[in-house]
Design an enzyme around this catalytic site. Structure first.
Site, PDB file in Angstrom:
ATOM      1  N   SER A  12       0.351 -19.920 -12.220  1.00  0.00           N
ATOM      2  CA  SER A  12      -0.132 -20.907 -13.200  1.00  0.00           C
ATOM      3  C   SER A  12      -1.546 -21.352 -12.857  1.00  0.00           C
ATOM      4  CB  SER A  12       0.818 -22.105 -13.305  1.00  0.00           C
ATOM      5  OG  SER A  12       0.785 -22.892 -12.148  1.00  0.00           O
ATOM      6  N   ASN A  13      -1.897 -21.409 -11.579  1.00  0.00           N
ATOM      7  CA  ASN A  13      -3.293 -21.704 -11.217  1.00  0.00           C
ATOM      8  C   ASN A  13      -4.206 -20.575 -11.660  1.00  0.00           C
ATOM      9  OD1 ASN A  13      -3.830 -24.274  -9.571  1.00  0.00           O
ATOM     10  ND2 ASN A  13      -1.900 -23.530  -8.712  1.00  0.00           N
ATOM     11  N   ARG A  90       0.638 -15.414   2.158  1.00  0.00           N
ATOM     12  CA  ARG A  90       0.387 -14.695   3.421  1.00  0.00           C
ATOM     13  C   ARG A  90      -0.750 -15.369   4.160  1.00  0.00           C
ATOM     14  NH1 ARG A  90       4.253 -11.891   4.953  1.00  0.00           N
ATOM     15  NH2 ARG A  90       2.875 -10.717   6.321  1.00  0.00           N
ATOM     16  N   LEU A  92      -4.048 -15.160   6.482  1.00  0.00           N
ATOM     17  CA  LEU A  92      -5.102 -14.150   6.581  1.00  0.00           C
ATOM     18  C   LEU A  92      -5.652 -14.105   8.008  1.00  0.00           C
ATOM     19  CD1 LEU A  92      -6.935 -14.964   3.239  1.00  0.00           C
ATOM     20  CD2 LEU A  92      -5.353 -13.075   3.704  1.00  0.00           C
ATOM     21  N   HIS A 108      -3.883 -26.214  -1.985  1.00  0.00           N
ATOM     22  CA  HIS A 108      -2.653 -26.635  -1.315  1.00  0.00           C
ATOM     23  C   HIS A 108      -2.113 -27.880  -2.025  1.00  0.00           C
ATOM     24  CE1 HIS A 108       0.272 -27.145   1.803  1.00  0.00           C
ATOM     25  NE2 HIS A 108      -0.044 -28.427   1.855  1.00  0.00           N
ATOM     26  N   ASP A 144      -3.723 -23.914   6.230  1.00  0.00           N
ATOM     27  CA  ASP A 144      -4.082 -25.112   5.460  1.00  0.00           C
ATOM     28  C   ASP A 144      -5.033 -26.015   6.234  1.00  0.00           C
ATOM     29  OD1 ASP A 144      -2.332 -24.184   3.481  1.00  0.00           O
ATOM     30  OD2 ASP A 144      -0.628 -25.209   4.377  1.00  0.00           O
TER      31      ASP A 144
END
Ligand code: GRF
Length: 226
Positions: A12-13, A90, A92, A108, A144
Site C-alpha cells: 500500500s505504501n 529483509r 540489508l 517504519h 530500524d
C-alpha cells in the site's frame, strides 16, 4: 531519480508512491519494483501501472551477502540509483548498502527509536503509549536505526486494538513516505552525522517561543493549556 521500491507484501505504501509519481509530485521514475516473494501483491500493483518488476527469492541463497549481491545486480540492471523499502522484510548487509550509499530509505510504523522490529504498531498499543506514529529513515546495518528524515504522530485511543492503530498509522505512512522521496528527488536532504536537514522546508511544527502547535494526549485542561 530512478527509484527501486522493494516490497514483500501488500504494497500500500508502494501504491501511494506510484500515485504521487504519476501525479508529478515526485521527480522520479519508478525503475523497478522488486520483491523477495513472487506472490507479493505489490508486484501486481506495479504491473497494473506498467512498472517493471523483478523477483529473487531469498530462500535460494545460503547467505545474506549473496542474496544482496543478486539484488544489487537486478536493481542496477534497471538503472536504479535510489531504493525505497516499503514493507520489505529483509535486513540489508553492507554488500547492498555500499552499492547505494545514503540512497536507501525505509518506513517504519512507530516513532523510532521506540518500538523497532516487525510489530511496532502492536507493541505501541500494548505498551499503552498516548502518541504513536511512523518514521521515514535512512537505512544502515542496524535494524530500524539510520538517520530520521520525517516522523508523523497521532494520538492513541486508550485500549485501541493493535490492528486498528496499525490502520491509522498506515494512512499517515502514505502521506509522509512520498514527501520524503520527493525531497530525495529534489536533492534537498543534507546529513550532519545522524541529523537530517531538509533544505527549504517549513518551520518546525513545535515553536518553543509560542509553545505550539503540539500534540498532547489526553488533552490539557484549561489551567494547563494557556
Ligand atoms: C508498513 O506498515 C511499513 O511501515 C512496514 O511494513 C508495512 C508495509 O505495508 N515497514 P504495505 O505493504 O506498504 O501496505
Amino acid at each position: 531519480m530512478k527509484l527501486a521500491v522493494l516490497v514483500s507484501g501488500s504494497g500500500s505504501n508502494l501504491q501511494s508512491i506510484i500515485d504521487h509519481v504519476e501525479a508529478g509530485h515526485i521527480a522520479a521514475e519508478i525503475a523497478v519494483v522488486f520483491s523477495n516473494k513472487e506472490d507479493a501483491y505489490g508486484l501486481t500493483r506495479a504491473r497494473y501501472h506498467g512498472i517493471p518488476t523483478a523477483v529473487i527469492q531469498h530462500t535460494e541463497f545460503t547467505d545474506r551477502e549473496a542474496f544482496d549481491a543478486a539484488m544489487v545486480r537486478a536493481l542496477q540492471e534497471h538503472g536504479a540509483d535510489t531504493v525505497a523499502l516499503a514493507g520489505f522484510m529483509r535486513m540489508l548487509t553492507p554488500v547492498f548498502l555500499n552499492a547505494f550509499p545514503m540512497r536507501v530509505l525505509n518506513i517504519h510504523p512507530a516513532l523510532l527509536p521506540s518500538f523497532p522490529g516487525t510489530h511496532g504498531q502492536h507493541d505501541a498499543a500494548t505498551f499503552g503509549v498516548r502518541l504513536a506514529g511512523c518514521t521515514v529513515h535512512f537505512v544502515d546495518e542496524k535494524m530500524d536505526h539510520g538517520p530520521v528524515v520525517i516522523q508523523a504522530a497521532l494520538p492513541v485511543t486508550p485500549g485501541i486494538a493493535g490492528d486498528d492503530l496499525a490502520g491509522q498509522i498506515l494512512r499517515l505512512e502514505h502521506r509522509v513516505y512520498p514527501q520524503a522521496l520527493a525531497w530525495m528527488a529534489q536533492d534537498r536532504i543534507r546529513l550532519d552525522g545522524r541529523i537530517v536537514h531538509i533544505e527549504g522546508s517549513g518551520v518546525p511544527v513545535c515553536d518553543t517561543d509560542g509553545v505550539g502547535p503540539y500534540l498532547v494526549n489526553p488533552p490539557l485542561e484549561d489551567d494547563f493549556a494557556a
